[in-house]
Design a protein around this motif. Structure first.
Motif, PDB file in Angstrom:
ATOM      1  N   GLY A  58      88.379  82.658  19.897  1.00  0.00           N
ATOM      2  CA  GLY A  58      89.834  82.543  19.865  1.00  0.00           C
ATOM      3  C   GLY A  58      90.539  83.850  19.559  1.00  0.00           C
ATOM      4  N   VAL A  59      89.854  84.965  19.743  1.00  0.00           N
ATOM      5  CA  VAL A  59      90.417  86.276  19.424  1.00  0.00           C
ATOM      6  C   VAL A  59      91.705  86.539  20.196  1.00  0.00           C
ATOM      7  N   SER A  60      91.706  86.289  21.493  1.00  0.00           N
ATOM      8  CA  SER A  60      92.899  86.562  22.316  1.00  0.00           C
ATOM      9  C   SER A  60      94.070  85.692  21.882  1.00  0.00           C
ATOM     10  N   THR A  61      93.793  84.441  21.581  1.00  0.00           N
ATOM     11  CA  THR A  61      94.856  83.544  21.123  1.00  0.00           C
ATOM     12  C   THR A  61      95.427  84.023  19.795  1.00  0.00           C
ATOM     13  N   LEU A  62      94.560  84.368  18.849  1.00  0.00           N
ATOM     14  CA  LEU A  62      95.038  84.815  17.541  1.00  0.00           C
ATOM     15  C   LEU A  62      95.827  86.112  17.650  1.00  0.00           C
ATOM     16  N   ALA A  63      95.363  87.046  18.473  1.00  0.00           N
ATOM     17  CA  ALA A  63      96.096  88.304  18.653  1.00  0.00           C
ATOM     18  C   ALA A  63      97.462  88.043  19.281  1.00  0.00           C
ATOM     19  N   SER A  64      97.540  87.079  20.190  1.00  0.00           N
ATOM     20  CA  SER A  64      98.835  86.743  20.813  1.00  0.00           C
ATOM     21  C   SER A  64      99.784  86.093  19.818  1.00  0.00           C
ATOM     22  N   VAL A  65      99.255  85.200  18.999  1.00  0.00           N
ATOM     23  CA  VAL A  65     100.100  84.453  18.057  1.00  0.00           C
ATOM     24  C   VAL A  65     100.475  85.292  16.838  1.00  0.00           C
ATOM     25  N   TYR A  66      99.514  86.048  16.291  1.00  0.00           N
ATOM     26  CA  TYR A  66      99.739  86.751  15.028  1.00  0.00           C
ATOM     27  C   TYR A  66      99.897  88.260  15.181  1.00  0.00           C
ATOM     28  N   GLY A  67      99.742  88.774  16.376  1.00  0.00           N
ATOM     29  CA  GLY A  67      99.853  90.217  16.592  1.00  0.00           C
ATOM     30  C   GLY A  67      98.560  90.923  16.263  1.00  0.00           C
ATOM     31  N   GLY A  68      98.501  92.195  16.582  1.00  0.00           N
ATOM     32  CA  GLY A  68      97.305  92.978  16.326  1.00  0.00           C
ATOM     33  C   GLY A  68      96.550  93.257  17.605  1.00  0.00           C
ATOM     34  N   HIS A  69      95.418  93.912  17.453  1.00  0.00           N
ATOM     35  CA  HIS A  69      94.622  94.347  18.600  1.00  0.00           C
ATOM     36  C   HIS A  69      93.520  93.347  18.922  1.00  0.00           C
ATOM     37  N   ASP A  70      93.422  92.951  20.166  1.00  0.00           N
ATOM     38  CA  ASP A  70      92.375  92.056  20.640  1.00  0.00           C
ATOM     39  C   ASP A  70      91.163  92.904  21.008  1.00  0.00           C
ATOM     40  N   SER A  71      90.154  92.907  20.153  1.00  0.00           N
ATOM     41  CA  SER A  71      88.938  93.683  20.410  1.00  0.00           C
ATOM     42  C   SER A  71      87.891  92.890  21.172  1.00  0.00           C
ATOM     43  N   GLY A  72      88.169  91.624  21.448  1.00  0.00           N
ATOM     44  CA  GLY A  72      87.166  90.795  22.098  1.00  0.00           C
ATOM     45  C   GLY A  72      85.958  90.680  21.186  1.00  0.00           C
ATOM     46  N   ARG A  73      84.766  90.959  21.744  1.00  0.00           N
ATOM     47  CA  ARG A  73      83.544  90.899  20.932  1.00  0.00           C
ATOM     48  C   ARG A  73      83.000  92.290  20.668  1.00  0.00           C
ATOM     49  N   GLU A  74      83.844  93.305  20.806  1.00  0.00           N
ATOM     50  CA  GLU A  74      83.446  94.695  20.579  1.00  0.00           C
ATOM     51  C   GLU A  74      84.083  95.211  19.290  1.00  0.00           C
ATOM     52  N   TRP A  75      83.487  96.241  18.706  1.00  0.00           N
ATOM     53  CA  TRP A  75      84.100  96.893  17.548  1.00  0.00           C
ATOM     54  C   TRP A  75      85.330  97.647  18.014  1.00  0.00           C
ATOM     55  N   PRO A  76      86.349  97.764  17.173  1.00  0.00           N
ATOM     56  CA  PRO A  76      87.538  98.533  17.543  1.00  0.00           C
ATOM     57  C   PRO A  76      87.174  99.997  17.820  1.00  0.00           C
ATOM     58  N   GLY A  77      87.894 100.594  18.753  1.00  0.00           N
ATOM     59  CA  GLY A  77      87.685 102.001  19.072  1.00  0.00           C
ATOM     60  C   GLY A  77      88.488 102.890  18.141  1.00  0.00           C
ATOM     61  N   PRO A  78      88.384 104.204  18.310  1.00  0.00           N
ATOM     62  CA  PRO A  78      89.072 105.153  17.426  1.00  0.00           C
ATOM     63  C   PRO A  78      90.602 105.016  17.443  1.00  0.00           C
ATOM     64  N   ALA A  79      91.160 104.578  18.557  1.00  0.00           N
ATOM     65  CA  ALA A  79      92.619 104.456  18.649  1.00  0.00           C
ATOM     66  C   ALA A  79      93.122 103.095  18.167  1.00  0.00           C
ATOM     67  N   ASP A  80      92.206 102.171  17.858  1.00  0.00           N
ATOM     68  CA  ASP A  80      92.578 100.824  17.431  1.00  0.00           C
ATOM     69  C   ASP A  80      92.693 100.757  15.910  1.00  0.00           C
ATOM     70  N   PRO A  81      93.430  99.755  15.414  1.00  0.00           N
ATOM     71  CA  PRO A  81      93.509  99.615  13.951  1.00  0.00           C
ATOM     72  C   PRO A  81      92.110  99.432  13.353  1.00  0.00           C
ATOM     73  N   PRO A  82      91.796 100.155  12.280  1.00  0.00           N
ATOM     74  CA  PRO A  82      90.466 100.055  11.688  1.00  0.00           C
ATOM     75  C   PRO A  82      90.284  98.850  10.765  1.00  0.00           C
ATOM     76  N   SER A  83      91.357  98.148  10.467  1.00  0.00           N
ATOM     77  CA  SER A  83      91.274  96.954   9.618  1.00  0.00           C
ATOM     78  C   SER A  83      90.818  95.781  10.474  1.00  0.00           C
ATOM     79  N   VAL A  84      89.675  95.216  10.128  1.00  0.00           N
ATOM     80  CA  VAL A  84      89.037  94.209  10.963  1.00  0.00           C
ATOM     81  C   VAL A  84      89.172  92.811  10.365  1.00  0.00           C
ATOM     82  N   LEU A  85      89.506  91.867  11.237  1.00  0.00           N
ATOM     83  CA  LEU A  85      89.441  90.453  10.919  1.00  0.00           C
ATOM     84  C   LEU A  85      88.375  89.861  11.834  1.00  0.00           C
ATOM     85  N   LEU A  86      87.251  89.429  11.252  1.00  0.00           N
ATOM     86  CA  LEU A  86      86.200  88.790  12.036  1.00  0.00           C
ATOM     87  C   LEU A  86      86.625  87.365  12.355  1.00  0.00           C
TER      88      LEU A  86
END
Length: 179
Positions: A58-86
């Motif tokens: 549900g990553v895409s849904t949560l990113a759409s509803v609550y904002g933030g970066h949709d990383s899918g099933r990959e770790w965030p890249g250098p330009a993405d927010p480093p704060s992770v919600l699993l």
């Protein structure tokens, strides 16, 4: 000021008659803020990268509803927010994957610079969790903050326009998307 063969030459900018060169050399660079500074006491929500630990979390849904970066099933890249919600579903495979991802962070094997903030558990079906799954959730809750997202029928149909469920108020506050 231009220097040619060791002698100052007048150049663009004020002050050449004093041999000072362009005005920027006198007063230094002017930094323009990219965003207005927050007012004292203003809350500025942190930006997050949502990382799914199992398929269909549900990553895409949560990113759409609550904002933030949709990383899918990959770790965030250098330009993405480093704060992770699993993000994981509350079925057996999802909870096992969440525990495995927590172990990756505990062992220091996650990419350098990432900050694990919480685990978000998305209901895999309506209703209460069976006891064995609820026990796994308790294990996760014993090591990190857990936010629970109930079954939302409208999200299943692709309607993400309504208000987030009342049960996710704490998650909405965390992401800055409170009502």
């Amino acid at each position: 000021m231009h220097v040619q063969q060791g002698r100052p030459q007048p150049g663009p900018g004020p002050g050449p008659e004093l041999g000072l060169g362009p005005e920027i050399w006198i007063r230094g660079p002017v930094a323009l803020p990219e965003e207005p500074p927050p007012s004292p006491g203003a809350f500025r929500p942190r930006r997050y990268s949502w990382v799914g630990v199992c398929g269909g979390a549900g990553v895409s849904t949560l990113a759409s509803v609550y904002g933030g970066h949709d990383s899918g099933r990959e770790w965030p890249g250098p330009a993405d927010p480093p704060s992770v919600l699993l993000v994981a579903r509350t079925h057996a495979a999802g909870l096992t994957a969440a525990l495995n991802a927590l172990e990756v962070f505990r062992r220091g094997e996650a990419p350098h610079g990432l900050d694990l903030d919480a685990v978000v558990l998305v209901a895999d079906a309506p209703g209460r969790l069976p006891r064995p799954l609820a026990d796994r959730v308790k294990v996760i809750e014993s090591v990190i903050d857990v936010y629970r997202v109930p079954w939302v029928p409208s999200w299943r149909l692709g309607d993400l326009n309504g208000q987030p469920p009342r049960e996710t108020e704490a998650l909405a506050r965390l992401t800055g998307r409170s009502r």
